[in-house]
Each structure stands twice: as structure tokens, then as C-alpha cells.
Design a protein around this motif. Structure first.
Motif, PDB file in Angstrom:
ATOM      1  N   VAL A 192       0.854  -1.194   0.000  1.00 37.74           N
ATOM      2  CA  VAL A 192       0.000   0.000   0.000  1.00 37.74           C
ATOM      3  C   VAL A 192       0.888   1.242   0.000  1.00 37.74           C
ATOM      4  O   VAL A 192       1.824   1.342   0.800  1.00 37.74           O
ATOM      5  CB  VAL A 192      -0.922  -0.004   1.239  1.00 37.74           C
ATOM      6  CG1 VAL A 192      -1.660   1.324   1.371  1.00 37.74           C
ATOM      7  CG2 VAL A 192      -1.906  -1.170   1.164  1.00 37.74           C
ATOM      8  N   GLN A 193       0.588   2.134  -0.902  1.00 33.70           N
ATOM      9  CA  GLN A 193       1.292   3.436  -0.950  1.00 33.70           C
ATOM     10  C   GLN A 193       0.217   4.478  -1.200  1.00 33.70           C
ATOM     11  O   GLN A 193      -0.029   4.872  -2.338  1.00 33.70           O
ATOM     12  CB  GLN A 193       2.322   3.445  -2.078  1.00 33.70           C
ATOM     13  CG  GLN A 193       3.470   2.486  -1.850  1.00 33.70           C
ATOM     14  CD  GLN A 193       4.352   2.322  -3.064  1.00 33.70           C
ATOM     15  OE1 GLN A 193       3.964   2.638  -4.184  1.00 33.70           O
ATOM     16  NE2 GLN A 193       5.569   1.832  -2.828  1.00 33.70           N
ATOM     17  N   ASP A 194      -0.442   4.879  -0.122  1.00 30.97           N
ATOM     18  CA  ASP A 194      -1.696   5.611  -0.274  1.00 30.97           C
ATOM     19  C   ASP A 194      -1.758   6.704   0.775  1.00 30.97           C
ATOM     20  O   ASP A 194      -1.478   6.463   1.959  1.00 30.97           O
ATOM     21  CB  ASP A 194      -2.858   4.619  -0.061  1.00 30.97           C
ATOM     22  CG  ASP A 194      -4.212   5.244  -0.287  1.00 30.97           C
ATOM     23  OD1 ASP A 194      -4.630   5.350  -1.454  1.00 30.97           O
ATOM     24  OD2 ASP A 194      -4.838   5.642   0.711  1.00 30.97           O
ATOM     25  N   SER A 195      -2.125   7.905   0.336  1.00 22.36           N
ATOM     26  CA  SER A 195      -2.084   9.006   1.300  1.00 22.36           C
ATOM     27  C   SER A 195      -3.100   8.796   2.427  1.00 22.36           C
ATOM     28  O   SER A 195      -2.828   9.090   3.576  1.00 22.36           O
ATOM     29  CB  SER A 195      -2.316  10.340   0.585  1.00 22.36           C
ATOM     30  OG  SER A 195      -3.613  10.374   0.050  1.00 22.36           O
ATOM     31  N   PHE A 196      -4.258   8.256   2.091  1.00 24.06           N
ATOM     32  CA  PHE A 196      -5.265   8.046   3.127  1.00 24.06           C
ATOM     33  C   PHE A 196      -4.846   6.927   4.081  1.00 24.06           C
ATOM     34  O   PHE A 196      -4.779   7.110   5.296  1.00 24.06           O
ATOM     35  CB  PHE A 196      -6.612   7.714   2.473  1.00 24.06           C
ATOM     36  CG  PHE A 196      -7.732   7.563   3.462  1.00 24.06           C
ATOM     37  CD1 PHE A 196      -8.450   8.670   3.883  1.00 24.06           C
ATOM     38  CD2 PHE A 196      -8.058   6.316   3.978  1.00 24.06           C
ATOM     39  CE1 PHE A 196      -9.480   8.532   4.802  1.00 24.06           C
ATOM     40  CE2 PHE A 196      -9.084   6.178   4.898  1.00 24.06           C
ATOM     41  CZ  PHE A 196      -9.798   7.294   5.311  1.00 24.06           C
ATOM     42  N   TRP A 197      -4.546   5.770   3.534  1.00 22.89           N
ATOM     43  CA  TRP A 197      -4.301   4.618   4.389  1.00 22.89           C
ATOM     44  C   TRP A 197      -2.932   4.647   5.050  1.00 22.89           C
ATOM     45  O   TRP A 197      -2.747   4.078   6.123  1.00 22.89           O
ATOM     46  CB  TRP A 197      -4.520   3.322   3.609  1.00 22.89           C
ATOM     47  CG  TRP A 197      -5.990   3.084   3.402  1.00 22.89           C
ATOM     48  CD1 TRP A 197      -6.684   3.251   2.246  1.00 22.89           C
ATOM     49  CD2 TRP A 197      -6.943   2.713   4.399  1.00 22.89           C
ATOM     50  NE1 TRP A 197      -8.027   2.991   2.452  1.00 22.89           N
ATOM     51  CE2 TRP A 197      -8.214   2.649   3.774  1.00 22.89           C
ATOM     52  CE3 TRP A 197      -6.867   2.415   5.764  1.00 22.89           C
ATOM     53  CZ2 TRP A 197      -9.381   2.316   4.470  1.00 22.89           C
ATOM     54  CZ3 TRP A 197      -8.032   2.069   6.451  1.00 22.89           C
ATOM     55  CH2 TRP A 197      -9.273   2.029   5.803  1.00 22.89           C
ATOM     56  N   ASN A 198      -1.964   5.321   4.405  1.00 22.13           N
ATOM     57  CA  ASN A 198      -0.675   5.402   5.078  1.00 22.13           C
ATOM     58  C   ASN A 198      -0.751   6.224   6.364  1.00 22.13           C
ATOM     59  O   ASN A 198      -0.029   5.963   7.319  1.00 22.13           O
ATOM     60  CB  ASN A 198       0.397   5.938   4.133  1.00 22.13           C
ATOM     61  CG  ASN A 198       0.884   4.835   3.198  1.00 22.13           C
ATOM     62  OD1 ASN A 198       0.136   3.901   2.886  1.00 22.13           O
ATOM     63  ND2 ASN A 198       2.131   4.909   2.763  1.00 22.13           N
ATOM     64  N   GLN A 199      -1.662   7.199   6.386  1.00 21.08           N
ATOM     65  CA  GLN A 199      -1.897   7.924   7.648  1.00 21.08           C
ATOM     66  C   GLN A 199      -2.391   6.969   8.729  1.00 21.08           C
ATOM     67  O   GLN A 199      -1.933   6.991   9.870  1.00 21.08           O
ATOM     68  CB  GLN A 199      -2.974   9.001   7.448  1.00 21.08           C
ATOM     69  CG  GLN A 199      -2.462  10.329   6.939  1.00 21.08           C
ATOM     70  CD  GLN A 199      -3.581  11.374   6.892  1.00 21.08           C
ATOM     71  OE1 GLN A 199      -4.639  11.226   7.510  1.00 21.08           O
ATOM     72  NE2 GLN A 199      -3.335  12.447   6.162  1.00 21.08           N
ATOM     73  N   GLN A 200      -3.375   6.147   8.353  1.00 24.65           N
ATOM     74  CA  GLN A 200      -3.932   5.188   9.317  1.00 24.65           C
ATOM     75  C   GLN A 200      -2.848   4.209   9.779  1.00 24.65           C
ATOM     76  O   GLN A 200      -2.731   3.898  10.963  1.00 24.65           O
ATOM     77  CB  GLN A 200      -5.088   4.412   8.668  1.00 24.65           C
ATOM     78  CG  GLN A 200      -6.284   5.281   8.266  1.00 24.65           C
ATOM     79  CD  GLN A 200      -7.242   5.526   9.422  1.00 24.65           C
ATOM     80  OE1 GLN A 200      -7.250   4.777  10.400  1.00 24.65           O
ATOM     81  NE2 GLN A 200      -8.032   6.578   9.339  1.00 24.65           N
ATOM     82  N   LEU A 201      -2.073   3.738   8.818  1.00 24.61           N
ATOM     83  CA  LEU A 201      -1.027   2.769   9.122  1.00 24.61           C
ATOM     84  C   LEU A 201       0.007   3.360  10.079  1.00 24.61           C
ATOM     85  O   LEU A 201       0.440   2.721  11.047  1.00 24.61           O
ATOM     86  CB  LEU A 201      -0.358   2.345   7.802  1.00 24.61           C
ATOM     87  CG  LEU A 201       0.752   1.313   7.897  1.00 24.61           C
ATOM     88  CD1 LEU A 201       0.196  -0.016   8.406  1.00 24.61           C
ATOM     89  CD2 LEU A 201       1.411   1.108   6.527  1.00 24.61           C
ATOM     90  N   GLU A 202       0.357   4.588   9.791  1.00 27.16           N
ATOM     91  CA  GLU A 202       1.358   5.247  10.627  1.00 27.16           C
ATOM     92  C   GLU A 202       0.870   5.378  12.071  1.00 27.16           C
ATOM     93  O   GLU A 202       1.628   5.150  13.019  1.00 27.16           O
ATOM     94  CB  GLU A 202       1.624   6.629  10.026  1.00 27.16           C
ATOM     95  CG  GLU A 202       2.869   7.299  10.546  1.00 27.16           C
ATOM     96  CD  GLU A 202       2.904   8.755  10.123  1.00 27.16           C
ATOM     97  OE1 GLU A 202       3.069   9.615  10.995  1.00 27.16           O
ATOM     98  OE2 GLU A 202       2.717   9.019   8.908  1.00 27.16           O
ATOM     99  N   VAL A 203      -0.397   5.704  12.208  1.00 31.41           N
ATOM    100  CA  VAL A 203      -0.975   5.836  13.549  1.00 31.41           C
ATOM    101  C   VAL A 203      -0.943   4.493  14.275  1.00 31.41           C
ATOM    102  O   VAL A 203      -0.610   4.404  15.452  1.00 31.41           O
ATOM    103  CB  VAL A 203      -2.419   6.391  13.432  1.00 31.41           C
ATOM    104  CG1 VAL A 203      -3.217   6.065  14.665  1.00 31.41           C
ATOM    105  CG2 VAL A 203      -2.385   7.886  13.165  1.00 31.41           C
ATOM    106  N   VAL A 204      -1.257   3.449  13.545  1.00 34.86           N
ATOM    107  CA  VAL A 204      -1.236   2.115  14.158  1.00 34.86           C
ATOM    108  C   VAL A 204       0.188   1.756  14.588  1.00 34.86           C
ATOM    109  O   VAL A 204       0.405   1.266  15.700  1.00 34.86           O
ATOM    110  CB  VAL A 204      -1.788   1.056  13.180  1.00 34.86           C
ATOM    111  CG1 VAL A 204      -1.445  -0.355  13.645  1.00 34.86           C
ATOM    112  CG2 VAL A 204      -3.296   1.219  13.031  1.00 34.86           C
ATOM    113  N   GLN A 205       1.138   2.052  13.711  1.00 37.30           N
ATOM    114  CA  GLN A 205       2.527   1.683  14.036  1.00 37.30           C
ATOM    115  C   GLN A 205       3.121   2.581  15.113  1.00 37.30           C
ATOM    116  O   GLN A 205       3.882   2.124  15.961  1.00 37.30           O
ATOM    117  CB  GLN A 205       3.392   1.734  12.771  1.00 37.30           C
ATOM    118  CG  GLN A 205       2.995   0.659  11.769  1.00 37.30           C
ATOM    119  CD  GLN A 205       3.808   0.702  10.496  1.00 37.30           C
ATOM    120  OE1 GLN A 205       4.205   1.774  10.044  1.00 37.30           O
ATOM    121  NE2 GLN A 205       4.046  -0.461   9.900  1.00 37.30           N
TER     122      GLN A 205
END
Lengths: 646, 646
Positions: B14-27
């Protein structure tokens, strides 16, 4: 014994086509049925054991106590309703039955005056150890009310004497003296009963004890805490550990919002108003007015239902009025009748009589089938058979139920209906107040002269009222006629001549001060238009919705008349709504008909739950029936608040 | 060990502005925070004790078991999320921590393979005596899922080996053979985990055991009854004594409506779809389709929330979708993602991917604050701070809460977000399915040739998607592009040339069958209009109401933008609604603005609760924000369904 001051009882007789039907049902069905229930003579019903408990307590039967801790109160409520009924319709057999039951109560009374079968039989050493939960004072209160009613109806003193012994004993138990319990009941009731008892007996002790209970309530150190510690109880109280359940969260005079169990609350508010009047205590008057305003302006359903929450059968908070999950217990609306009556005694304001009327024609009698055989405890304003399967709707029964184990509402309805004559008039020295419009005959003394008033009306279906005044000789007095709050354009004629009333309305009453002659005829015309009612915009649940009311009667749609999915019916905000009396329907009621729009369900594909499409709507005729009479035909959906469209 | 067949994991990034935000928060937040929670390092939070339980079970620490009976599953969920996260973002320190934890699990495992700290520490002789309530198989399932993910992410086998020993032991415990328990878990989970385990290990036993649990479920004589009798338990089961709570009321193949605890249900439905695919069992395929239709067409909120009732966190009945008292647990919507994914594997139908998308952008991520620090377990569609004081709303929190004792939803969100790459594509022999629109890069093998696809999009805010196809040499394959169900007028161009798609849409997918050349560019345009959504007219709660949706995102009004008493806002059924991206708001979201009418509250007298007057309404500008992002500013009211006016 003091002279009976409750003249209203003795002097007014209801002769009314609407209420005599209700009365007949109570006398024909409810009272005999309850008698069978009390004697465990009903098949397929949980036994009551209430009378057997008294026999056991009297040493005349063996066996164990059975029933709720407040089972005695069922006997009291039956006796009270019987008393009113005997006053309306003498009945030797019924009176003999009641006399014998009273004798039994006397034999069950302990030597020191104590009279409670639960503690006498089951926990003899434990009297007054859990006044918060165990209803001793509540049962005593109901028995006192019954004794007062029985004395007023029959003139027989025995029951009053039994209860005087009990009340005198209670008076030694509670108080601030050495060894006394500085407490108050967990279920208020005795406070208002003691005021009635004071009226009948003239004994100041009873008034003082009532006031003691009110004055002490909610103060620190908190009685419930002291009592808990004394009995070694460390459990938190089940209602979020909040003494607000029984309105003991604050000293009474600091209470400004209705909270907690609604019947407890209303019985207390009634007593507060009583005491304000009897003692002239302005702080109590102020408290009762503050609480009245909170209840009727922020926490009351349009049907006069009270108690928005099932948890604790309780008030919740301002403007929280969900239609499908409310508790709105029949008993709470009945208690509202009592409280409104006491507020009217405190101050002659039409709003009190308006609320009393709203309760009489809506949220109280909705509790009983037209045949008097089934009952709603909970009176929601919206019911669907489907939704009642939800766990958070489990208290909302979609149809009235047979007699319950805990049978509070049916006998409470019985006593309200049989004592209706008390709520119609108030007689002051020089003024006769006409609060309610009900066919009746009353005898009064005004400025020392005998006056009779015969009221003729087809209320609540028609707004015309004739008041026939009879006097022995021309007499000056004021006739104070309530103009119902719902009425926009009242007209009054005296002997056929219109009088202007606009300038003479004070707090909802038209005062007609004149010399009355024999056979004077006052005609009142309260035009009954169908009204589209909206709720204060702070109410979340009724935004975009409208209720129909005509005169004092609130209407509803039923599935049997309008098909299922009543939520898909939209009432236009303008357009004609017609009222018509239907003799054959529901014992004869006025119905409301008109055109509405209905979402066409069949054009929506069952395959899609959500879609970016507009609904198709089609014109339909709707028919609304009085709310109180719903669920007397085929069971189905019901709605008071209808979706509205432009 | 079988080759990893879950190619989606390995081959899509995934290389996505929306989901990478979510991913970053999770990590950045969720995974480290949960690690602290598991180790009891959080101040002011109830201790988890989950890792300490494993230490005690391993004989490396003293002390008592502490926590819920399913505390082990918290460790499993953390490990699973860590596994996905490591795959996305390698992190040596984190991997070392996970390895050490896995070592501890190995030391806590009993000689016979059993691995459950509750029974090992607290009731050593009582294994498998209450499979209905005590979650042994549930915890085992989560541990198996974690082991599979960890192997796929790291290639390390230790965790898989540990779980194989446990699964092999479980396989000896349950079955129809002599001495075996003919039962199944009270909380389904292991069924779907065993299918994953079968994929990774190739061991048929695991598939067979999964099917055994499904086949046995709900049959007579009833396992729960047999088990109750065996342990001498005579209490009725708390959920109205109804085994439907855990979908054991009927044999699985006879179930046609979703009932009971929604997460249990969805995990089971996921396993049914898995087994239908793996075993070719048509009756299971039919069951999964029937249940899918019931859930998504009759019991699903517009946000993809599931579970209309708080009692049992459960489904209720068809079209019962109250907005303010639902349970709609975050975990249930996450489970809907899993199920939809399995349904897509069974059949390539756009509706499955549509529902998956609806869950991804609404009812799942609504469970987490944008900063990843607070969580909703319950995701209602209407909240007022006042109403949340009602006892029947006590599960509806008006603001997200910190880490809970029972921390199911946060780690479940973590594993969904970290494994999002699995849900974007399916690769068949000759067809590449594009299910979800998310910036990403994927490597596939189609007709034996290597193909990479890079997806560029600003979804969910814009409906333009670019698919860059790269091949080593011209290759024939089908590209199957999902046309979102919400999209009315999709357009596709290849290398700038429009292609007609109308005739090529099959079950929601456009099939483009051609010889693909390197650097081919497919452009998709899914116009994102603001849509006014209505619900099926059988839904009581949304009659006269409208929801706003744009693309896959459902919107809501918040008090912070629109003032209090949102129920007084009426959206006209026509009129312009404008969408605009606001970079500074809520991490950057598209908002919707337009004109509405608002009841003027100030003109209504506080003295009257009901009146026969019409409301005054005034035009106001409203602003709607994505539902998932609500409650990230000042707390207040929220509504998805708005009152509508003509």
C-alpha cells in the motif's frame, strides 16, 4: 372525630355518559376480579395470597407468608376502591364483604398497633430494619387512605380506629426523640395519607408526622446510610447507588428537577402540596411549584405520561421523551391527577386543571381495556409488534396483559375512576370553581346558601357544557369557570345571553360574579377543533413530527385502521382533518380522518437497504382514534407522533 | 510446509495518502501502546496481566492468574498486528520483542501441546469443561491466526510449530471418536483460523477440524446441554437461555437470518465461506449467500455497522436499525471486511467489494481517534451527550475512550489496517481483479507472465484512479475492474482512449480482455457526487430522514460545526450540496456544505412543552464531515440520518 371536610366526595355525583361507562367497567369487572385475585380464586394466575397473609397474621390460618413485601397494599387499594364505589353505588353484599375484611385486618393487628403481615409472619423481630426497601410505611399509607375513604363512604369508624392505633404507634417509632428512627419511607405514600387522616380525625400528630417525613428526607447524615450500616448491609444500592431513585438525593426543599421512580416522586410531590396548603409553609409551596414546572414543562408526554426511562421506572432528564422506550406507568399518570388536584387546592390556576384533564383522558385510562379485563402498566406513545422484541423494549408490551402478580395499576385506576367526583369542583366561601367538564350534580354552600349545580355535557366529544344553577333564593356568589388550555375561542352565555369573558379570565378561570337566581342556565362553548400539536424543539424525538389532539383527547394511528409501517405515513402540515363521532366504534368515540401521504413500499427493491433514490409517496386516507382506546381491536402498531410533511 | 498461497500479502504494498496515515498511527501509537498495556506499564489503566499470565504458566513467575478468561487472545492479536506491520515496515527491535514473546509462549505450552494460561494456572484439571463460555478455542484461533501472519511476514516457523502442536492436540480432543468431545466453541474464531493454518501448513486435519466445528454446530442432542449436564450446571444461559447468542440455535445449514452476538456470527460466516470454497460444499455456499443477503440487505447500517442491540452485542431482527441505541461494534464491522473478502473469493461480485469498501471507510475506522489514542467500541449513528445519560444508552459513549480492560477493538483495527494490502486485488490464472481503490503497487503472475500494477488515486476524496500496467513482454490477461455500487456513471480510458464499458459489466466488474503492453495506462473515473441516501421503507427509524454519502464515505453532522440540537435541522430534498477538500481539517477530508432549514428554538416559549403552533424555520448553512472522523474535535452531538423536508 372531626367533621368530614372532604365535601367534594359527599356532594357531587357523576352522571356522565363517558365516565359512567368507565365506572361501570370498574364495578362490574375490576373490583370483583381483584377480589378473586386477593383470594387466590383465579385460575392460571400467580396466587396473590394477600388475604391469606392476613389470616395467618391473625393466627387463623397456618402457612407461610407469600407474595411481594408490599402485598398488604393490594388489600388496601381494593378496600379504597370499594369505598368509593359504595359511595357511588350502595351494595350491601359488597359492603358486608368489606366489613368482614376490615374485621380480619383488626384481628391481624398486633397489640402495639403494628399491622404488616410480612414482618408479623416472616421476620417478626425485624420491623423497621429496612425502611428504604421494604415498604412498611407504604403499606401503612395505603391502608390509611382506604380507612379514610371507607369512613367517608359508609360512616363506619372501625377501619379508621384500626389505622389510628397503627398510626399512633408509627408516630412513636419515627422522630428525633431518644430511641426513635430519624428516617422516612423508601416509597413515599404515607405522607399524603397522613394528611387525609388528619383531615378526618383532626389529630395534629398525623400532620406533624407527615411533615417530619418530608422535612427529614435527603438530609445529611443520610438515613439510608445509617440504616444500611445498622443492618450490616454493604451492597451499593441497585439504582447506580443513587438515593435519587426515591427522591432522597437532596433535602426536599432543594429539589428542583423530578428524578427517580416516578410514582414515588409524584406521591411525594402530592404530599408536599398538601403540606404547603395545610401548614402555610412557603418553602414547600415554592418547591411544589418548581417541581410542577419541571415535570409538566420538561418531562411530561403529550398523553400526560411520566417516566421516560425503564431503569427504575423513572424520570430521566429534561426534554428526554422517547416514544417507544418510555416507562410512562399508568400509576404515574394517576398520581399526576392527585398532584394536580392538590396544586389546584393551593392555587386556582387553569394549568393545573389542564394537566389533570390531560391525564384523565389520555395516559391514565389508556391503562385499561374498554372491557376492564386487561391492563397496560407501561403506556408508550409508539409501539410496533416487531420492536417490542428488542431487549431494551422488553417492558413495552404490545398488548394489554391480564392481572399481574404486582397489581398496582388496575386498583389504582379503580380508585381514580370511582373517586372522579372529587376532581370536578372546588367550593370556597363565595366561589364555586368548575374545574372539569363532566356530567354531574353537585350540592354546595356558597355565602351560606344552598346551591346545586347540574352539569350536562357530551365531553370529551363535544365542547358544549350546560350548567343549571338552582338556588332556594337569589344568591350572590362567584362561578369560576375554567377555560381549557386547549381552547382558543371559548364562549359563555347566561340564560341565552352572551357575556364577554376576555377581560374576566384570571389564570385560566372566568369569574362570573352575580346574583344567581333559580334555574339560571350557563352555557359554555369550547370549540373542539382538531389541533396539530408540536413539541418544544428541545425534544429530540418529535422533531419533524406532529400529534393530533381534539379537545383534551390525544389521538393515535393504529395499524388496524391504517395498515402496517405507520412510520411511512406523512401528515401534511395543512389540509383538512375531519372529526366524526362513531357510535359503534370503541364504545363510541370521535375519530379524525384526513388525507396523508404514504411512502410506497412496494416500489423499493428488497435487494437494497440503502439507495440514492427518492421515495415515491401516494395519497392515503388516514383515520386516528383516541389514544386511550388503542389496542382494543386487532393488535398492531400504534403511533401518537406522526411524521409530518409540508 | 506448504508454499505460502496467500500471495496477496507478499505481492501488494500500500502506498496511499489516506491509508498510510492510518497505518502510521497504528505503528506509532496502537502497537507500542498495546505492548505497554500487555506488560502492565500503563498508569491509570486496569492491568492487563496478559504477558505475566504466560510467565506464570511457564513457571517463570509466581502469582495468580488475572484478567478475563480470554486474556491470552490480547497477546495473539498484538502479535498478529505486529506481523503485518513487520511485513509492511521491517523493524528489528520490534521483531526481536515479538520473537522473545513467541519464545515465552513456547515455554508456557504444556507437554501435550495445550496452551491456555487461564486453565493452566487457575483451573488445571478443568480444561474443556466449559467450551461454551470459556474461550479456550477462541484464544487458540487467535494464536493460530497470529502464527500464520508471523510466518508469512518473517518466514520464521517457531510460532507455527508451537501452534501446530496445540492444533494437533485439539484435533485429538474434539471429534466423534470414542472419548472425544462432540462439541464446538462458544465463540467462533478457530474455524477461520484453521483454514488459514491449512493454507500455510497444507495439513488436511486442520481443514477437517474446522469443518467438524461447523458441521456439528447447533445439532441435536445439543452440545451445550450435554456439556452443562456434565459440569452440573443447571442455570439457564444468560441470553434468554437462547443458544442463538452464539449461532448454535440451529444446524448451520438451516440458518437463514443473522442472530446473536455479531462478532461471533461474522467470524463464523467468514469460516463458512472459507469452507465453501475449500471443500466445494454447495450447501455451505448457499448458507453463506443467504446469510450475506440477510445481513447486508436487512440488518446492516449505512456505515456498515452491525448489531442493532446492546443485549448480547447482537443482531436483533430484520430492518431493526435504531441509530442511537445500536451496538455496532467496531470489531463487527472489521469482521464484515473479513467475510466480504471471503465472499469475493467465492464469487467475484461487486456487491461483496462494495460492502467491504463501506466497512473500510466508515464503521471500522470510526472506532479510532485520528491520533490512534482513543477508541469507540460502539459506533452509533446518532449521539447526544444528554441521551447518553439514559440507562438504555449506557453502552453508547459520547466520546472515544482510552484503552479498555477488554481490549478487543483496538488490536483488531490494527490488524485490519496493517493487512489492508490483502483486500485490494485477487489474482486468478488469467484475470487480475481490482477490488479496492487504494494507492499501491502489486506484482502478479498472469497466464504465467510477471505483471506489475501501480495504482494511483486520491481515493476516497476523488474518484480518479490510474492503473499503470507493466509487463516484460506483451501479455494477454483480463483486468477486472470493479465499478463501485455507489457510482452512477463510470468511465474508463486506456492510454487516453475511452472504452465503452456498459456491455462489459458483469456482477459489478468491467472485464478488459486484451494484450497488455508495458506502460499501458488505465484511467478510471468514478464521479463522486454528493448523494442523498434513503433507507428501505421497512426501516422504522429513518422514515423521513436522509443520509449523505459521497463516494464510499458516509457523512454526519457534528455539533461543533452545526450547533446543538441537530434534530432541528431539516435538509431540503433538493438544493445544492457542495463538496470541498479541507486540508487543515481532520487530517484533510472532503466536507459537504449546503443550505438547510432549522427550527428556531428561541421563539418557542420555555413555558410550554406542547402547543398547536407551527415551528418557525430559518435557513442555515450546514457542514457535514466524514462519519469516521467524527469526535476528533470538541465533543458534542452527531447525526448521520438527518431530518428531511421538501
Amino acid at each position: 372525630m372531626k367533621t368530614n371536610t372532604s365535601k367534594n366526595l359527599a356532594n357531587v355525583t357523576v352522571q356522565d355518559s363517558f365516565w359512567n361507562q368507565q365506572l361501570e367497567v370498574v364495578q362490574r369487572e375490576v373490583i370483583p376480579y381483584q377480589w378473586k385475585a386477593l383470594n387466590d380464586e383465579l385460575p392460571d394466575t400467580e396466587p396473590s395470597h394477600a388475604i391469606e397473609n392476613f389470616r395467618i397474621a391473625a393466627g387463623e390460618s397456618d402457612g407461610e407468608y407469600y407474595g411481594m413485601v408490599f402485598q398488604d397494599s393490594d388489600v388496601a387499594k381494593w378496600l379504597e376502591a370499594v369505598a368509593y364505589s359504595l359511595h357511588v353505588t350502595p351494595d350491601e353484599t359488597l359492603e358486608k364483604t368489606a366489613d368482614e375484611l376490615i374485621d380480619l385486618l383488626g384481628r391481624a393487628q398486633q397489640n402495639d398497633g403494628y399491622l404488616n403481615t410480612y414482618y408479623t409472619i416472616k421476620e417478626p423481630g425485624k420491623r423497621w430494619t429496612n425502611v428504604r426497601d421494604n415498604h412498611e410505611l407504604y403499606c401503612a399509607g395505603h391502608l390509611i387512605e382506604a380507612a379514610v375513604a371507607y369512613y367517608e363512604a359508609t360512616g363506619k369508624r372501625k377501619f379508621v380506629d384500626i389505622m389510628a392505633r397503627y398510626a399512633d404507634y408509627i408516630n412513636t417509632v419515627f422522630g428525633d426523640g431518644p430511641g426513635q428512627i430519624q428516617g422516612y419511607p423508601g416509597h413515599q405514600e404515607i405522607e399524603l395519607a397522613l394528611v387525609k387522616f388528619y383531615h378526618v380525625t383532626g389529630k395534629e400528630d398525623y400532620l406533624r408526622l407527615s411533615k417530619y417525613f418530608i422535612d427529614k428526607r435527603g438530609k445529611q447524615p443520610h438515613f439510608y446510610e445509617i440504616e444500611k450500616e445498622r443492618r450490616g448491609d454493604s451492597k451499593p444500592f441497585w439504582w447506580n447507588d443513587d438515593p435519587g431513585y426515591s427522591q432522597a438525593h437532596l433535602p426536599v426543599r432543594e429539589q428542583t428537577k423530578a428524578v427517580g421512580h416516578s410514582v414515588r416522586a409524584l406521591y411525594m410531590y402530592t404530599a408536599i402540596a398538601d403540606l404547603a396548603k395545610e401548614t402555610g409553609d412557603d418553602s414547600l409551596r415554592e418547591t411544589s411549584e418548581t417541581l410542577w414546572n419541571n415535570v409538566t414543562r420538561k418531562q411530561m408526554y403529550v398523553t400526560a405520561g411520566l417516566g421516560s426511562g425503564e431503569f427504575g421506572e423513572a424520570f430521566t432528564f429534561d426534554y428526554d421523551l422517547p416514544n417507544d422506550t418510555s416507562y410512562t406507568e399508568t400509576c404515574a399518570s394517576i398520581a399526576l391527577v392527585f398532584w394536580a388536584d392538590r396544586m389546584l387546592k393551593l392555587a386556582k390556576k387553569g394549568e393545573y386543571a389542564d394537566v389533570l384533564e390531560r391525564a384523565l383522558y389520555n395516559g391514565t385510562i389508556s391503562g385499561m381495556n374498554l372491557d376492564g379485563k386487561k391492563f397496560f402498566y407501561v403506556n408508550p406513545l409508539e409501539v410496533s409488534q416487531a420492536a417490542s422484541r428488542r431487549h431494551d423494549h422488553k417492558h413495552v408490551k404490545p398488548v394489554r396483559q391480564g392481572w399481574f402478580g404486582c397489581a398496582c395499576c388496575p386498583p389504582n385506576l379503580a380508585r381514580m375512576i370511582t373517586s372522579l367526583n372529587r376532581y370536578l369542583y372546588t367550593e370556597d366561601i363565595d366561589t364555586l370553581y368548575v374545574h372539569q367538564y363532566t356530567g354531574s350534580k353537585g350540592s354546595f354552600t356558597l355565602n351560606g346558601e344552598a346551591v346545586t349545580v347540574r352539569q350536562e355535557t357530551n365531553y370529551p366529544w363535544e365542547g358544549n357544557v350546560a350548567l343549571h344553577v338552582n338556588v332556594d333564593q337569589p344568591t350572590n356568589f362567584k362561578l369560576a369557570i375554567r377555560v381549557p388550555g386547549w381552547c382558543q375561542d371559548a364562549k359563555v352565555t347566561i340564560n341565552g345571553e352572551a357575556i364577554s369573558i376576555v377581560d374576566d379570565i384570571v389564570d385560566g378561570y372566568v369569574y362570573i360574579d352575580r346574583e344567581w337566581k333559580d334555574s339560571d342556565l350557563v352555557n359554555l362553548v369550547f370549540p373542539m377543533e382538531v389541533q396539530r400539536i408540536h413539541a418544544n424543539p428541545h425534544v429530540r424525538e418529535t422533531a419533524g413530527q406532529v400529534a393530533l389532539q381534539r379537545g383534551p383527547v390525544v389521538y393515535c394511528l393504529e395499524q388496524v385502521d391504517n395498515g402496517e409501517n405507520l412510520h411511512n405515513i406523512f401528515l401534511p402540515s395543512e389540509g383538512k382533518l375531519e372529526a366524526a363521532f362513531e357510535q359503534e366504534l370503541l364504545n363510541g368515540v370521535v375519530t379524525i380522518s384526513g388525507e396523508a401521504l404514504r411512502i410506497v413500499e412496494t416500489t423499493w427493491s428488497d435487494d437494497s437497504l440503502y439507495a440514492p433514490v427518492t421515495y415515491q409517496k401516494t395519497p392515503v386516507q388516514i383515520k386516528a382514534v383516541p389514544y386511550f382506546a388503542w389496542c382494543n381491536r386487532e393488535p398492531g402498531e400504534m403511533r401518537v407522533w406522526l411524521n409530518e410533511t409540508k
